[in-house]
Design a protein around this motif. Structure first.
Motif, PDB file in Angstrom:
ATOM      1  N   PHE A 192       1.094  -1.022   0.163  1.00 30.16           N
ATOM      2  CA  PHE A 192      -0.101   0.360  -0.223  1.00 30.16           C
ATOM      3  C   PHE A 192       1.161   1.480   0.479  1.00 30.16           C
ATOM      4  O   PHE A 192       0.780   2.187  -0.488  1.00 30.16           O
ATOM      5  N   ALA A 203       2.002   1.596  -3.632  1.00 27.98           N
ATOM      6  CA  ALA A 203       0.593   2.210  -4.437  1.00 27.98           C
ATOM      7  C   ALA A 203       0.340   3.742  -4.067  1.00 27.98           C
ATOM      8  O   ALA A 203       0.515   4.290  -5.081  1.00 27.98           O
ATOM      9  N   PHE A 204       0.404   4.297  -2.747  1.00 26.83           N
ATOM     10  CA  PHE A 204      -0.157   5.871  -2.477  1.00 26.83           C
ATOM     11  C   PHE A 204       0.932   6.559  -2.716  1.00 26.83           C
ATOM     12  O   PHE A 204       1.041   7.828  -3.760  1.00 26.83           O
ATOM     13  N   PRO A 206       2.027   7.955  -7.470  1.00 27.06           N
ATOM     14  CA  PRO A 206       1.638   9.008  -8.468  1.00 27.06           C
ATOM     15  C   PRO A 206       2.738   9.891  -7.947  1.00 27.06           C
ATOM     16  O   PRO A 206       2.791  10.943  -8.675  1.00 27.06           O
ATOM     17  N   TRP A 262      -3.609  13.256  -5.307  1.00 26.56           N
ATOM     18  CA  TRP A 262      -3.586  12.488  -5.672  1.00 26.56           C
ATOM     19  C   TRP A 262      -2.591  12.623  -5.370  1.00 26.56           C
ATOM     20  O   TRP A 262      -1.223  11.601  -5.876  1.00 26.56           O
ATOM     21  N   LEU A 309       4.314   9.390   3.437  1.00 26.73           N
ATOM     22  CA  LEU A 309       6.196   9.051   3.694  1.00 26.73           C
ATOM     23  C   LEU A 309       6.319   9.854   5.112  1.00 26.73           C
ATOM     24  O   LEU A 309       7.309   9.339   6.085  1.00 26.73           O
ATOM     25  N   ALA A 343       7.130   8.872   8.845  1.00 29.12           N
ATOM     26  CA  ALA A 343       8.349   8.367   9.813  1.00 29.12           C
ATOM     27  C   ALA A 343       8.533   9.097  11.154  1.00 29.12           C
ATOM     28  O   ALA A 343       8.758   8.975  12.485  1.00 29.12           O
ATOM     29  N   ALA A 344       7.449   9.736  10.805  1.00 20.17           N
ATOM     30  CA  ALA A 344       7.488  10.466  12.219  1.00 20.17           C
ATOM     31  C   ALA A 344       6.466   9.880  13.076  1.00 20.17           C
ATOM     32  O   ALA A 344       6.891   9.302  14.558  1.00 20.17           O
ATOM     33  N   PHE A 398       4.832  18.109  15.707  1.00 23.05           N
ATOM     34  CA  PHE A 398       5.504  18.832  14.721  1.00 23.05           C
ATOM     35  C   PHE A 398       5.995  18.034  13.150  1.00 23.05           C
ATOM     36  O   PHE A 398       6.110  19.366  12.557  1.00 23.05           O
ATOM     37  N   GLY A 401      -5.877   2.338  -2.147  1.00 26.79           N
ATOM     38  CA  GLY A 401      -5.026   1.830  -2.813  1.00 26.79           C
ATOM     39  C   GLY A 401      -4.916   1.574  -4.722  1.00 26.79           C
ATOM     40  O   GLY A 401      -4.336   1.876  -5.484  1.00 26.79           O
ATOM     41  N   MET A 430      -5.732   5.047  -6.048  1.00 29.64           N
ATOM     42  CA  MET A 430      -4.041   5.574  -6.634  1.00 29.64           C
ATOM     43  C   MET A 430      -4.037   5.388  -8.104  1.00 29.64           C
ATOM     44  O   MET A 430      -3.002   5.948  -8.813  1.00 29.64           O
ATOM     45  N   LEU A 487      16.165  10.047  -6.718  1.00 31.67           N
ATOM     46  CA  LEU A 487      15.167  11.106  -6.974  1.00 31.67           C
ATOM     47  C   LEU A 487      16.053  12.452  -7.884  1.00 31.67           C
ATOM     48  O   LEU A 487      15.259  12.936  -8.365  1.00 31.67           O
ATOM     49  N   ILE A 493      14.718  10.399 -11.082  1.00 31.69           N
ATOM     50  CA  ILE A 493      12.887  10.990 -11.484  1.00 31.69           C
ATOM     51  C   ILE A 493      13.586  12.516 -12.283  1.00 31.69           C
ATOM     52  O   ILE A 493      12.035  13.105 -12.620  1.00 31.69           O
ATOM     53  N   ILE A 550       9.566   4.813 -15.455  1.00 30.58           N
ATOM     54  CA  ILE A 550       9.999   6.066 -14.400  1.00 30.58           C
ATOM     55  C   ILE A 550       9.308   4.831 -12.820  1.00 30.58           C
ATOM     56  O   ILE A 550       9.679   4.552 -12.059  1.00 30.58           O
ATOM     57  N   ILE A 551       7.711   4.430 -13.621  1.00 30.77           N
ATOM     58  CA  ILE A 551       7.262   3.291 -12.794  1.00 30.77           C
ATOM     59  C   ILE A 551       7.936   2.136 -11.910  1.00 30.77           C
ATOM     60  O   ILE A 551       8.530   2.032 -11.148  1.00 30.77           O
ATOM     61  N   PHE A 563      10.771   3.457  -9.408  1.00 28.96           N
ATOM     62  CA  PHE A 563      10.209   3.287  -8.861  1.00 28.96           C
ATOM     63  C   PHE A 563      10.424   2.355  -8.009  1.00 28.96           C
ATOM     64  O   PHE A 563      11.308   1.874  -5.985  1.00 28.96           O
ATOM     65  N   LEU A 564       9.668   1.174  -8.712  1.00 26.84           N
ATOM     66  CA  LEU A 564       9.214   0.208  -8.193  1.00 26.84           C
ATOM     67  C   LEU A 564      10.682  -1.079  -7.463  1.00 26.84           C
ATOM     68  O   LEU A 564      10.995  -1.562  -6.254  1.00 26.84           O
ATOM     69  N   GLN A 616      12.148   1.626  -4.272  1.00 23.93           N
ATOM     70  CA  GLN A 616      11.300   2.146  -3.321  1.00 23.93           C
ATOM     71  C   GLN A 616      11.675   1.881  -1.740  1.00 23.93           C
ATOM     72  O   GLN A 616      11.395   3.115  -1.222  1.00 23.93           O
ATOM     73  N   ILE A 654      13.292   5.008  -1.796  1.00 24.85           N
ATOM     74  CA  ILE A 654      13.102   6.227  -1.623  1.00 24.85           C
ATOM     75  C   ILE A 654      12.831   6.491  -0.022  1.00 24.85           C
ATOM     76  O   ILE A 654      12.567   7.522   0.914  1.00 24.85           O
ATOM     77  N   MET A 655      11.739   5.118   0.641  1.00 21.44           N
ATOM     78  CA  MET A 655      11.072   4.979   1.865  1.00 21.44           C
ATOM     79  C   MET A 655      12.397   5.568   2.364  1.00 21.44           C
ATOM     80  O   MET A 655      11.813   6.329   3.712  1.00 21.44           O
ATOM     81  N   TYR A 687      13.532   9.099   4.484  1.00 25.04           N
ATOM     82  CA  TYR A 687      12.762   9.787   5.318  1.00 25.04           C
ATOM     83  C   TYR A 687      13.346   9.703   6.480  1.00 25.04           C
ATOM     84  O   TYR A 687      13.201  10.510   7.142  1.00 25.04           O
ATOM     85  N   THR A 688      13.822   7.872   7.285  1.00 20.34           N
ATOM     86  CA  THR A 688      14.727   8.300   8.355  1.00 20.34           C
ATOM     87  C   THR A 688      15.950   8.816   8.050  1.00 20.34           C
ATOM     88  O   THR A 688      16.278   9.736   9.789  1.00 20.34           O
ATOM     89  N   ILE A 705      12.796  13.612   9.646  1.00 19.76           N
ATOM     90  CA  ILE A 705      12.068  14.753  10.051  1.00 19.76           C
ATOM     91  C   ILE A 705      11.273  13.651  11.063  1.00 19.76           C
ATOM     92  O   ILE A 705      10.793  12.651  11.092  1.00 19.76           O
ATOM     93  N   LYS A 706      10.623  14.289  12.555  1.00 14.56           N
ATOM     94  CA  LYS A 706      10.121  13.602  13.360  1.00 14.56           C
ATOM     95  C   LYS A 706       9.612  14.900  13.805  1.00 14.56           C
ATOM     96  O   LYS A 706       8.927  15.891  13.978  1.00 14.56           O
TER      97      LYS A 706
END
Lengths: 293, 273
Positions: free
Chosen positions: A108, A111-112, A115, A169, A177, A181-182, A215, B20, B23, B199, B202, B252-253, B256-257, B260, B263-264, B267-268, B272-273
């Motif tokens: 999921f 998927a989200f 886009p 979207w 994301l 992470a937060a 935050f 989903g 989306m 990034l 992309i 690009i998909i 990304f797949l 990914q 990328i995920m 953010y760690t 950013i908290k």
């Protein structure tokens, strides 16, 4: 062989990036400010002798320009509806994904987010077809359930909403994301303590997760607000500001005056008003946040 | 797990499945429609699954409509974006690992550029490029977005954690500063390079505004500009439009797949908290 000494090395490393940033970020701000006080247009571009200082004339004229005022109104519409929806949806989805215990929930997440990585023109082409009044998928589905057609991009107000749906979207993924992470950063012990006290899932979300995400929510609301104030690509590619300037945003107004009508001075004045609005609203948000703390 | 918890899990799963699906629906619709022959688009109600599969739109794009040239230009831009990433990494390293006069103010200046909206700089940047004689050139398309403050910031954050002793030891072995950067610093930074690399790919692949503003000549058009043109000129050829979009979106998909996870994780890293 040593090309340079340790003393000069740092300058060698930072120089290329710094020169480019100076040339294409800092210097342009000064130039924009300068030309916003002039009547620079195509003639001025050909020969700088044709540029005249006009004082505040661009600013006084633009604030009485019906198109610009309409663009401000539309941009406020985008902000007022866009910002809360982006925060609400991305936070809700992040909470749901985090709530899931199975590995399936990672799918999921992808998927989200998908886009967010795609090109705006390609996406606009696909969505224009989805929004097509007679052949599009959306109206077909509505008709299937016995509902009447929606004039997705043909009515000034509906068109704004259609563009917000499209932008929503595209925007959910990145903000989801950030929230995920937060959420992952919240210590597990808080929840364990709450469970011992008999708090249910909903109570834990309301009294632990959301307050501790303050935050992250603030961060997302600031960046999202700035994003909507600069809303440009979707109206540019999908509707070109129409119908009847119904989707024209301030950023699109600036682009059109600059690159389609070559009114560089006039457009620069518009861009500075936008810049000023962004700074003011961002500072206001920071103040509100500090008051809450 | 209690029965109540189990049913809550199912509820969350069902909600996310529906969301989903919505989306990815535009992508599915695009890919399926790109295979439909043009007459099938006039059908009402529209067919979800193509009745006849055809590749004619793709042949038309590449044989008659210059998409080969657009693809080449897009790849050139992607290539230069990677050079830009190297410049960002160099700047990040310079700020992270050297003490020099003006370090703090210069770094704040870099961060300050994050707050400047693109609409303000758009016109002056065009005027500057025009003055430099770079309009309608590949250089002009690439230069304005070559480096970015956020990437410099991320590289600096990561590279600050590299131990000084390691660099000092290599220095004592007689390695030059740039060699230290290439052979020690970059290999250590592979995780942040991976994130930035994706990034960068992309952003380069999707770049639209500067190619549109700077390129007057069709030989410099990128895929996104070509697609914008197609949207205007062949507005009723939906098969062609969907195939053009698929050419832009599907690679690009896939990227990304495949990547990914990186990328995920970004953010760690950015914390950013």
């Amino acid at each position: 062989m040593k090309m340079f000494t340790t003393r000069s090395a740092p300058y060698f490393f930072i120089a290329p990036a710094l020169i480019l940033l100076f040339l294409f970020s800092l210097l342009p701000i000064l130039i924009a400010l300068l030309i916003s006080f002039t009547d620079m247009d195509l003639a001025g571009l050909a020969d700088y002798a044709n540029i005249h200082f006009v004082g505040l004339a661009n600013y006084t004229k633009i604030l009485r320009d019906g198109s610009f005022l309409k663009a401000i109104g539309n941009t406020l519409f985008y902000v007022v509806f866009g910002v809360p929806f982006v925060i609400l949806f991305s936070l809700a989805i992040a909470l749901l994904i985090n709530f899931g215990k199975s590995r399936v929930f990672d799918i999921f997440r992808a998927a989200f987010y998908m886009p967010s990585v795609t090109n705006v023109v390609a996406v606009a082409v696909v969505w224009s077809y989805l929004y097509n009044p007679s052949l599009g998928l959306f109206n077909t589905v509505l008709n299937f359930f016995g509902l009447p057609d929606v004039r997705w991009l043909q009515d000034p107000v509906t068109a704004k909403i259609s563009l917000i749906i499209l932008a929503l979207w595209r925007a959910i993924g990145l903000n989801m994301l950030i929230f995920l992470a937060a959420i992952k950063g919240i210590p597990k012990s808080y929840y364990e303590a709450a469970q011992l006290d008999g708090a249910g899932t909903w109570k834990q979300i309301r009294h632990i997760t959301v307050p501790l995400l303050r935050f992250a929510i603030f961060f997302v609301s600031v960046t999202t607000l700035i994003g909507w104030l600069q809303f440009f690509e979707e109206p540019f590619v999908m509707t070109d500001g129409g119908p009847l300037e119904g989707t024209m945003s301030v950023a699109l107004f600036v682009y059109k005056n600059g690159f389609q009508f070559s009114e560089f001075g006039y457009a620069a004045a518009g861009s500075f008003i936008l810049f000023f609005a962004i700074i003011t609203l961002t500072l206001l948000q920071f103040r509100l946040q500090r008051k809450e703390d | 797990m209690t029965i109540k918890q189990k049913s809550m899990q199912w509820l969350a799963g069902i909600l996310l499945t529906v969301g989903g699906f919505l989306m990815v629906l535009p992508f599915l619709w695009m890919i399926l429609s790109a295979f439909k022959p043009e007459p099938e688009f006039a059908r009402f109600p529209p067919t979800l699954w193509p009745e006849t599969f055809t590749l004619e739109h793709y042949f038309e794009l590449f044989e008659r409509m210059n998409f080969g040239v657009y693809l080449r230009n897009t790849l050139i831009i992607v290539f230069f974006s990677f050079l830009g990433m190297l410049l960002n990494a160099m700047a990040g390293y310079g700020f992270a690992k050297y003490k020099f006069k003006g370090r703090e103010p210069l770094f704040y200046l870099v961060l300050a550029t994050l707050m400047i909206p693109g609409q303000v700089t758009m016109i002056p940047v065009y005027l500057i490029l025009n003055k430099m004689g770079l309009t309608n050139t590949m250089t002009g398309i690439v230069l304005p977005s070559l480096v970015g403050a956020f990437a410099i910031f991320l590289f600096r954050q990561f590279m600050s954690t590299i131990p000084d002793e390691l660099l000092e030891a290599t220095r004592l072995d007689g390695a030059g500063e740039f060699r230290i950067f290439l052979q020690i610093v970059l290999p250590i930074s592979v995780s942040v390079l991976a994130v930035q690399g994706i990034l960068t790919f992309i952003a380069g692949w999707n770049s639209f505004l500067w190619p549109l503003i700077i390129a007057n000549d069709a030989k410099y058009y990128t895929l996104s500009v070509g697609l914008q043109l197609l949207k205007g000129q062949y507005s009723s050829n939906y098969g062609l439009q969907m195939a053009g979009s698929a050419v832009m979106v599907v690679p690009i998909i896939i990227v990304f797949l495949l990547f990914q996870r990186y990328i995920m994780d970004n953010y760690t890293i950015s914390g950013i908290k």
